[in-house]
Design a protein around this motif. Structure first.
Motif, PDB file in Angstrom:
ATOM      1  N   CYS A 124      12.181  17.909 -23.880  1.00  0.00           N
ATOM      2  CA  CYS A 124      13.312  17.005 -24.060  1.00  0.00           C
ATOM      3  C   CYS A 124      13.673  16.797 -25.528  1.00  0.00           C
ATOM      4  O   CYS A 124      14.626  16.087 -25.837  1.00  0.00           O
ATOM      5  CB  CYS A 124      13.008  15.649 -23.426  1.00  0.00           C
ATOM      6  SG  CYS A 124      12.711  15.735 -21.645  1.00  0.00           S
ATOM      7  N   LYS A 125      12.897  17.386 -26.413  1.00  0.00           N
ATOM      8  CA  LYS A 125      13.179  17.216 -27.837  1.00  0.00           C
ATOM      9  C   LYS A 125      14.459  17.964 -28.208  1.00  0.00           C
ATOM     10  O   LYS A 125      14.693  19.068 -27.729  1.00  0.00           O
ATOM     11  CB  LYS A 125      12.007  17.740 -28.658  1.00  0.00           C
ATOM     12  CG  LYS A 125      10.694  17.010 -28.398  1.00  0.00           C
ATOM     13  CD  LYS A 125       9.547  17.653 -29.138  1.00  0.00           C
ATOM     14  CE  LYS A 125       8.234  16.950 -28.832  1.00  0.00           C
ATOM     15  NZ  LYS A 125       7.088  17.604 -29.498  1.00  0.00           N
ATOM     16  N   PRO A 126      15.292  17.371 -29.062  1.00  0.00           N
ATOM     17  CA  PRO A 126      16.555  18.016 -29.448  1.00  0.00           C
ATOM     18  C   PRO A 126      16.374  19.427 -29.999  1.00  0.00           C
ATOM     19  O   PRO A 126      17.201  20.300 -29.742  1.00  0.00           O
ATOM     20  CB  PRO A 126      17.115  17.067 -30.510  1.00  0.00           C
ATOM     21  CG  PRO A 126      16.541  15.733 -30.147  1.00  0.00           C
ATOM     22  CD  PRO A 126      15.155  16.033 -29.640  1.00  0.00           C
ATOM     23  N   GLU A 127      15.270  19.645 -30.718  1.00  0.00           N
ATOM     24  CA  GLU A 127      15.074  20.974 -31.291  1.00  0.00           C
ATOM     25  C   GLU A 127      14.753  22.025 -30.230  1.00  0.00           C
ATOM     26  O   GLU A 127      14.931  23.227 -30.443  1.00  0.00           O
ATOM     27  CB  GLU A 127      13.953  20.953 -32.341  1.00  0.00           C
ATOM     28  CG  GLU A 127      12.610  20.454 -31.841  1.00  0.00           C
ATOM     29  CD  GLU A 127      12.420  18.962 -32.036  1.00  0.00           C
ATOM     30  OE1 GLU A 127      11.270  18.528 -32.129  1.00  0.00           O
ATOM     31  OE2 GLU A 127      13.453  18.242 -32.090  1.00  0.00           O
ATOM     32  N   VAL A 128      14.261  21.560 -29.062  1.00  0.00           N
ATOM     33  CA  VAL A 128      13.960  22.492 -27.967  1.00  0.00           C
ATOM     34  C   VAL A 128      15.186  22.674 -27.078  1.00  0.00           C
ATOM     35  O   VAL A 128      15.570  23.791 -26.722  1.00  0.00           O
ATOM     36  CB  VAL A 128      12.777  21.976 -27.110  1.00  0.00           C
ATOM     37  CG1 VAL A 128      12.545  22.894 -25.917  1.00  0.00           C
ATOM     38  CG2 VAL A 128      11.516  21.884 -27.966  1.00  0.00           C
ATOM     39  N   CYS A 129      15.817  21.562 -26.717  1.00  0.00           N
ATOM     40  CA  CYS A 129      16.942  21.603 -25.781  1.00  0.00           C
ATOM     41  C   CYS A 129      18.271  21.908 -26.464  1.00  0.00           C
ATOM     42  O   CYS A 129      19.181  22.420 -25.854  1.00  0.00           O
ATOM     43  CB  CYS A 129      17.037  20.264 -25.054  1.00  0.00           C
ATOM     44  SG  CYS A 129      18.267  20.188 -23.758  1.00  0.00           S
ATOM     45  N   GLY A 130      18.359  21.570 -27.744  1.00  0.00           N
ATOM     46  CA  GLY A 130      19.618  21.753 -28.443  1.00  0.00           C
ATOM     47  C   GLY A 130      20.387  20.465 -28.564  1.00  0.00           C
ATOM     48  O   GLY A 130      21.285  20.335 -29.385  1.00  0.00           O
ATOM     49  N   ASP A 131      20.041  19.482 -27.742  1.00  0.00           N
ATOM     50  CA  ASP A 131      20.664  18.162 -27.800  1.00  0.00           C
ATOM     51  C   ASP A 131      19.793  17.206 -26.994  1.00  0.00           C
ATOM     52  O   ASP A 131      18.804  17.617 -26.382  1.00  0.00           O
ATOM     53  CB  ASP A 131      22.084  18.199 -27.240  1.00  0.00           C
ATOM     54  CG  ASP A 131      22.953  17.069 -27.807  1.00  0.00           C
ATOM     55  OD1 ASP A 131      22.363  16.106 -28.326  1.00  0.00           O
ATOM     56  OD2 ASP A 131      24.181  17.168 -27.731  1.00  0.00           O
ATOM     57  N   LYS A 132      20.155  15.946 -26.993  1.00  0.00           N
ATOM     58  CA  LYS A 132      19.387  14.947 -26.268  1.00  0.00           C
ATOM     59  C   LYS A 132      19.984  14.735 -24.882  1.00  0.00           C
ATOM     60  O   LYS A 132      21.121  14.273 -24.755  1.00  0.00           O
ATOM     61  CB  LYS A 132      19.377  13.626 -27.038  1.00  0.00           C
ATOM     62  CG  LYS A 132      18.488  12.565 -26.409  1.00  0.00           C
ATOM     63  CD  LYS A 132      18.417  11.347 -27.299  1.00  0.00           C
ATOM     64  CE  LYS A 132      17.431  10.325 -26.737  1.00  0.00           C
ATOM     65  NZ  LYS A 132      17.319   9.133 -27.601  1.00  0.00           N
ATOM     66  N   LEU A 133      19.219  15.068 -23.837  1.00  0.00           N
ATOM     67  CA  LEU A 133      19.660  14.844 -22.459  1.00  0.00           C
ATOM     68  C   LEU A 133      19.018  13.549 -21.967  1.00  0.00           C
ATOM     69  O   LEU A 133      17.792  13.427 -21.920  1.00  0.00           O
ATOM     70  CB  LEU A 133      19.239  16.011 -21.559  1.00  0.00           C
ATOM     71  CG  LEU A 133      19.796  17.390 -21.951  1.00  0.00           C
ATOM     72  CD1 LEU A 133      19.304  18.444 -20.979  1.00  0.00           C
ATOM     73  CD2 LEU A 133      21.310  17.369 -21.983  1.00  0.00           C
ATOM     74  N   LEU A 134      19.843  12.565 -21.588  1.00  0.00           N
ATOM     75  CA  LEU A 134      19.334  11.244 -21.247  1.00  0.00           C
ATOM     76  C   LEU A 134      18.406  11.264 -20.036  1.00  0.00           C
ATOM     77  O   LEU A 134      17.471  10.474 -19.948  1.00  0.00           O
ATOM     78  CB  LEU A 134      20.504  10.289 -20.983  1.00  0.00           C
ATOM     79  CG  LEU A 134      21.313   9.892 -22.217  1.00  0.00           C
ATOM     80  CD1 LEU A 134      22.496   9.014 -21.814  1.00  0.00           C
ATOM     81  CD2 LEU A 134      20.454   9.162 -23.233  1.00  0.00           C
ATOM     82  N   MET A 135      18.639  12.154 -19.063  1.00  0.00           N
ATOM     83  CA  MET A 135      17.803  12.199 -17.873  1.00  0.00           C
ATOM     84  C   MET A 135      16.545  13.040 -18.050  1.00  0.00           C
ATOM     85  O   MET A 135      15.687  13.058 -17.176  1.00  0.00           O
ATOM     86  CB  MET A 135      18.608  12.753 -16.696  1.00  0.00           C
ATOM     87  CG  MET A 135      19.558  11.768 -16.054  1.00  0.00           C
ATOM     88  SD  MET A 135      18.717  10.418 -15.155  1.00  0.00           S
ATOM     89  CE  MET A 135      18.993   9.059 -16.276  1.00  0.00           C
ATOM     90  N   CYS A 136      16.446  13.724 -19.179  1.00  0.00           N
ATOM     91  CA  CYS A 136      15.265  14.560 -19.416  1.00  0.00           C
ATOM     92  C   CYS A 136      14.034  13.675 -19.589  1.00  0.00           C
ATOM     93  O   CYS A 136      14.028  12.732 -20.384  1.00  0.00           O
ATOM     94  CB  CYS A 136      15.477  15.414 -20.667  1.00  0.00           C
ATOM     95  SG  CYS A 136      14.280  16.753 -20.844  1.00  0.00           S
ATOM     96  N   GLY A 137      12.989  13.960 -18.831  1.00  0.00           N
ATOM     97  CA  GLY A 137      11.759  13.183 -18.900  1.00  0.00           C
ATOM     98  C   GLY A 137      11.751  11.958 -18.006  1.00  0.00           C
ATOM     99  O   GLY A 137      10.724  11.272 -17.924  1.00  0.00           O
ATOM    100  N   GLU A 161      11.122  17.588 -16.393  1.00  0.00           N
ATOM    101  CA  GLU A 161      10.026  16.664 -16.131  1.00  0.00           C
ATOM    102  C   GLU A 161       9.092  16.521 -17.320  1.00  0.00           C
ATOM    103  O   GLU A 161       8.328  15.572 -17.410  1.00  0.00           O
ATOM    104  CB  GLU A 161       9.238  17.133 -14.904  1.00  0.00           C
ATOM    105  CG  GLU A 161      10.069  17.126 -13.624  1.00  0.00           C
ATOM    106  CD  GLU A 161       9.293  17.645 -12.426  1.00  0.00           C
ATOM    107  OE1 GLU A 161       8.111  17.988 -12.601  1.00  0.00           O
ATOM    108  OE2 GLU A 161       9.867  17.707 -11.333  1.00  0.00           O
ATOM    109  N   SER A 162       9.112  17.490 -18.239  1.00  0.00           N
ATOM    110  CA  SER A 162       8.210  17.469 -19.387  1.00  0.00           C
ATOM    111  C   SER A 162       8.902  16.903 -20.616  1.00  0.00           C
ATOM    112  O   SER A 162       9.973  17.370 -21.009  1.00  0.00           O
ATOM    113  CB  SER A 162       7.713  18.889 -19.686  1.00  0.00           C
ATOM    114  OG  SER A 162       6.978  18.913 -20.900  1.00  0.00           O
ATOM    115  N   LEU A 163       8.294  15.901 -21.226  1.00  0.00           N
ATOM    116  CA  LEU A 163       8.876  15.303 -22.427  1.00  0.00           C
ATOM    117  C   LEU A 163       8.926  16.297 -23.580  1.00  0.00           C
ATOM    118  O   LEU A 163       9.778  16.183 -24.463  1.00  0.00           O
ATOM    119  CB  LEU A 163       8.062  14.071 -22.838  1.00  0.00           C
ATOM    120  CG  LEU A 163       8.161  12.859 -21.895  1.00  0.00           C
ATOM    121  CD1 LEU A 163       7.229  11.754 -22.363  1.00  0.00           C
ATOM    122  CD2 LEU A 163       9.590  12.345 -21.832  1.00  0.00           C
ATOM    123  N   ASP A 164       8.020  17.281 -23.567  1.00  0.00           N
ATOM    124  CA  ASP A 164       8.023  18.284 -24.635  1.00  0.00           C
ATOM    125  C   ASP A 164       9.312  19.099 -24.626  1.00  0.00           C
ATOM    126  O   ASP A 164       9.750  19.601 -25.663  1.00  0.00           O
ATOM    127  CB  ASP A 164       6.824  19.221 -24.488  1.00  0.00           C
ATOM    128  CG  ASP A 164       5.510  18.517 -24.780  1.00  0.00           C
ATOM    129  OD1 ASP A 164       5.537  17.517 -25.531  1.00  0.00           O
ATOM    130  OD2 ASP A 164       4.471  18.954 -24.262  1.00  0.00           O
TER     131      ASP A 164
END
Length: 370
Positions: A81-94, A76-79
């Protein structure tokens, strides 16, 4: 000593010959497998897929556990969803809870296994870069379909893929009409049979906001885009919900009440009358319906509304004359009622006494002044 030296020399020669033979064999084998041929194509393909299979089997469990152990609330948090945090870009994140829950619901219900109806379409959509770009920029299921429709029109129908269109059509319908997400059955709260929502939101209907984004034009566009998938979008529940959300209570409540008083045949005729639905959504008062009908007939000689719809709006107008919800003395839209409006209604609604004296008496009681 001399004999020993001879033996060692012979052994060395034998070893050298062995090494030379091995080298020649390796050379021949390398040359054989590296030269273009049908046999080598299948050989290297088998080797490549074997390596990929071993990697997939090796890393499947840790990757699966990583995503399954990720708390849903982190999405739910855009923070986060960043690739450096998640490891990749998840389209449903945020994205909105509605969209995330609807995606899970559609996946579980229609697209989880190869024998399910939307499985192949989900796979095609996942590999469609244009589709993924639309997911990235859209704000929800309704906005996603609007963007798909616009993209399809702009590309001449070549983009996005059929899989992208059908999977997202199913998702939007599940979001808006599904008893777990959109329209609550019997107003008793939504269900959570698929467990796509947290326990705390088990009876919540998170996609109600998506329903409010629909209008008649979007319903028409989506029905054309989605075909049979979107049949339920033209249901009474959806249409009436949109009407109540977009129109004044006086008009919306009078329409709903009087429509449900029609005979079964007339009710069906009204639902199947596209021009009736268009006019219903185009105006804000019952009396403006009749004047708008004349406007549309002037613009299009083939524009016609079936008699059951006209009879319905005669009843709706009658309802507005007596309903306490309708504030004729203060509502600016109702105060626009004119002699020309009355003349049209009296002409069309011959089965009801809408004479000038009768209507004026009713309006006077309600505090209306011309």
């Amino acid at each position: 000593a001399a004999r020993g030296a001879t033996v060692m020399a012979d052994a060395a020669k034998g070893l050298a010959k062995f090494i030379i033979r091995i080298a020649r064999l390796i050379f021949k084998l390398t040359k054989s497998v590296s030269s273009p041929s049908l046999e080598n194509y299948f050989l290297w393909t088998a080797i490549f897929y074997t390596i990929i299979g071993v990697v997939a089997i090796t890393f499947h469990d840790p990757v699966y556990q990583f995503f399954c152990n990720t708390p849903e609330t982190l999405l739910e948090s855009l923070d986060n969803c960043k690739p450096e945090v998640c490891g990749d870009k998840l389209l449903m994140c945020g994205k909105s809870p509605c969209w995330r829950y609807a995606t899970n619901y559609t996946y579980l219900t229609w697209a989880k296994t190869p024998n399910q109806k939307r499985y192949a379409q989900r796979i095609q959509a996942a590999g469609d870069d244009e589709c993924n770009d639309l997911v990235d920029s859209a704000t929800g299921p309704v906005d996603m379909l609007s963007k798909i429709a616009a993209k399809k029109k702009k590309s001449g129908g070549s983009e996005p893929t059929v899989g992208c269109i059908k999977f997202n059509c199913q998702l939007m319908v599940d979001a808006v009409l599904g008893s777990e997400l959109g329209i609550a059955p019997n107003n008793g709260g939504c269900t959570n049979e698929k467990n796509v929502k947290p326990d705390a939101l088990a009876t919540a209907c998170p996609c109600n906001a998506e329903l409010s984004l629909l209008n008649l034009q979007k319903l028409t566009d989506f029905t054309s885009l989605c075909g049979n998938i979107a049949q339920g979008l033209m249901s009474d529940a959806v249409f009436e919900s949109i009407l109540k959300a977009s129109k004044e209570p006086c008009y919306a409540e009078a329409y709903v009440k009087r429509k449900h008083n029609q005979t079964a045949n007339d009710f069906k005729s009204i639902n199947n009358d596209v021009n009736c639905s268009f006019l219903t959504n185009a105006v804000d008062t019952a009396f403006h319906w009749f004047s708008e009908e004349k406007v549309q007939e002037g613009l299009n000689p083939h524009f016609r509304v079936k008699r059951p719809c006209k009879t319905l709006f005669c009843d709706v107008f009658s309802e507005t004359l007596t309903s306490q919800i309708c504030q004729w003395s203060s509502d600016k839209k109702l105060k626009d009622f004119s002699a020309a409006d009355h003349a049209l209604i009296e002409q069309e609604c011959t089965a009801t006494d809408f004479s000038k004296q009768t209507v004026c008496n009713q309006l006077t009681i309600r505090g209306w002044t011309p």
